[in-house]
Design a protein around this motif. Structure first.
Motif, short mmCIF file in Angstrom:
data_model
loop_
_atom_site.label_atom_id
_atom_site.label_comp_id
_atom_site.label_asym_id
_atom_site.label_seq_id
_atom_site.Cartn_x
_atom_site.Cartn_y
_atom_site.Cartn_z
N THR A 115 11.43 3.95 6.09
CA THR A 115 11.77 5.40 6.30
C THR A 115 12.40 6.15 5.01
O THR A 115 12.06 7.45 4.88
CB THR A 115 13.05 5.41 7.46
OG1 THR A 115 14.14 4.72 7.01
CG2 THR A 115 12.44 5.07 8.87
N LEU A 116 12.85 5.26 4.27
CA LEU A 116 13.23 5.96 2.98
C LEU A 116 12.13 6.41 2.09
O LEU A 116 12.01 7.47 1.45
CB LEU A 116 14.28 5.16 2.30
CG LEU A 116 15.70 5.19 2.88
CD1 LEU A 116 16.31 3.91 1.99
CD2 LEU A 116 16.47 6.28 2.36
N MET A 158 0.82 -1.29 -0.05
CA MET A 158 -0.10 -0.17 0.01
C MET A 158 0.83 1.10 0.17
O MET A 158 2.00 1.30 0.65
CB MET A 158 -0.81 0.10 1.14
CG MET A 158 -2.02 -0.52 1.45
SD MET A 158 -3.02 -0.34 2.75
CE MET A 158 -4.26 -0.78 2.91
N ALA A 159 0.45 2.23 -0.60
CA ALA A 159 1.05 3.49 -0.52
C ALA A 159 2.59 3.41 -0.91
O ALA A 159 3.47 4.16 -0.04
CB ALA A 159 0.55 4.28 0.68
N GLY A 160 3.00 2.76 -1.72
CA GLY A 160 4.62 2.69 -2.00
C GLY A 160 5.20 1.68 -1.07
O GLY A 160 6.60 1.46 -1.33
N LEU A 161 4.64 1.08 -0.18
CA LEU A 161 5.05 0.31 0.82
C LEU A 161 5.08 -1.26 0.38
O LEU A 161 3.69 -1.43 -0.20
CB LEU A 161 4.60 0.40 2.12
CG LEU A 161 4.88 1.67 2.99
CD1 LEU A 161 4.30 1.97 4.21
CD2 LEU A 161 6.34 2.23 3.07
N LYS A 162 5.77 -2.05 0.53
CA LYS A 162 5.81 -3.50 0.19
C LYS A 162 6.11 -4.56 1.35
O LYS A 162 6.88 -4.22 2.19
CB LYS A 162 6.58 -4.03 -0.76
CG LYS A 162 6.38 -3.20 -2.27
CD LYS A 162 5.10 -3.45 -2.81
CE LYS A 162 5.28 -2.88 -4.16
NZ LYS A 162 3.56 -2.80 -4.53
N TRP A 185 4.83 0.62 14.25
CA TRP A 185 5.07 1.99 13.90
C TRP A 185 3.82 2.66 13.54
O TRP A 185 2.89 1.95 12.98
CB TRP A 185 6.14 2.35 13.16
CG TRP A 185 7.45 1.95 13.11
CD1 TRP A 185 7.90 1.54 14.55
CD2 TRP A 185 8.50 2.17 12.51
NE1 TRP A 185 9.39 1.42 14.46
CE2 TRP A 185 9.97 1.86 13.25
CE3 TRP A 185 8.89 2.50 11.17
CZ2 TRP A 185 10.95 1.74 12.61
CZ3 TRP A 185 10.03 2.46 10.54
CH2 TRP A 185 11.26 2.14 11.38
N ALA A 186 3.61 3.96 13.56
CA ALA A 186 2.39 4.45 12.71
C ALA A 186 2.91 6.11 12.18
O ALA A 186 3.90 6.45 12.95
CB ALA A 186 1.42 5.11 13.93
N TYR A 187 2.28 6.33 11.04
CA TYR A 187 2.63 7.38 10.41
C TYR A 187 1.11 8.46 10.34
O TYR A 187 0.19 7.73 10.21
CB TYR A 187 3.23 7.59 8.97
CG TYR A 187 4.54 6.91 9.08
CD1 TYR A 187 5.61 8.00 8.89
CD2 TYR A 187 4.78 5.64 9.12
CE1 TYR A 187 6.91 7.57 8.86
CE2 TYR A 187 6.40 5.08 9.08
CZ TYR A 187 7.22 6.25 9.05
OH TYR A 187 8.57 5.79 8.79
N ASP A 188 1.34 9.75 10.22
CA ASP A 188 0.15 10.65 10.07
C ASP A 188 -0.11 10.46 8.48
O ASP A 188 0.91 10.62 7.89
CB ASP A 188 0.65 11.96 10.36
CG ASP A 188 0.71 12.19 11.78
OD1 ASP A 188 0.54 11.45 12.71
OD2 ASP A 188 1.35 13.40 12.16
N PRO A 233 9.19 7.38 12.03
CA PRO A 233 7.58 7.25 12.31
C PRO A 233 7.27 8.33 13.28
O PRO A 233 8.03 8.89 14.03
CB PRO A 233 7.42 5.87 12.95
CG PRO A 233 8.62 5.32 13.52
CD PRO A 233 9.85 5.83 12.57
N ASP A 234 5.96 8.94 13.07
CA ASP A 234 5.45 9.72 13.87
C ASP A 234 5.02 9.35 15.32
O ASP A 234 5.11 10.21 16.07
CB ASP A 234 4.02 10.52 13.00
CG ASP A 234 4.52 10.94 11.70
OD1 ASP A 234 5.34 11.78 11.68
OD2 ASP A 234 3.94 10.76 10.58
#
Length: 184
Positions: free
Chosen positions: A61-62, A48-52, A81-84, A68-69
């Protein structure tokens, strides 16, 4: 009278050509429909969203360009971890599990646009019609939410009141609530 025979034989010889052309058009049409069906059929999700799935912490992180937020939890064997995302605080969660000597991304959940045939505008019925019968359903202890796991597609969805709340891509399915509704 001979001329009429020639005209008739000319007309008769065009019929097989027309029939052959009609059959070729039908076969071509069926091939196009089959190709569209295959292209639009759900396939196992890998990210999802560029993550595999399977990415390392550094890979993540790259992609995001930041740490992570929120760090929800960290232990010797797993990290969350979580990101906004989309302007909401820490709504995109990433689960890492230790494999060999490093942590690998095993679950991506949240408000991110999925790289799959379902999206947040779908309701539960629509998602199930696209993905088929869930392989597992977990209901929370107060009976207000459920998680439907579709192991064939590496997807789980959390539903409340028939509406999709969260979409997850995971290599570790089925997903379950920690405290489930008592079964009867």
């Amino acid at each position: 009278m001979t001329e009429n025979k020639n005209e008739i034989s000319t007309v008769k010889s065009k019929r097989p050509i027309r029939r052959t052309l009609a059959i070729m058009f039908m076969i071509s049409g069926l091939a196009i429909l089959l190709a569209l069906y295959i292209i639009n059929s759900p396939k196992p999700a890998s990210g999802m969203a560029g993550l595999k799935l399977g990415m390392s912490e550094m890979d993540v992180t790259l992609v995001y360009g930041s740490t992570p937020d929120c760090v929800i939890s960290e232990s010797d064997i797993e990290k969350v971890w979580a990101y906004d995302y989309a302007g909401r605080h820490c709504d995109a969660t990433l689960d890492f599990t230790k494999e060999d000597s490093s942590f690998k991304l095993t679950r991506i959940c949240g408000g991110m646009p999925p790289e799959h045939s379902i999206n947040y505008s779908d309701d539960e019925e629509s998602a199930v019609s696209k993905l088929g019968k869930p392989s597992f359903i977990s209901v929370n202890e107060d009976g207000t939410q459920k998680v439907l796991s579709f192991e064939k597609y590496n997807i789980a969805i959390r539903v409340r009141g028939g509406e999709l709340q969260t979409i997850c891509v995971s290599s570790q399915l089925p997903l379950r609530f920690k405290n489930e509704y008592p079964s009867s």
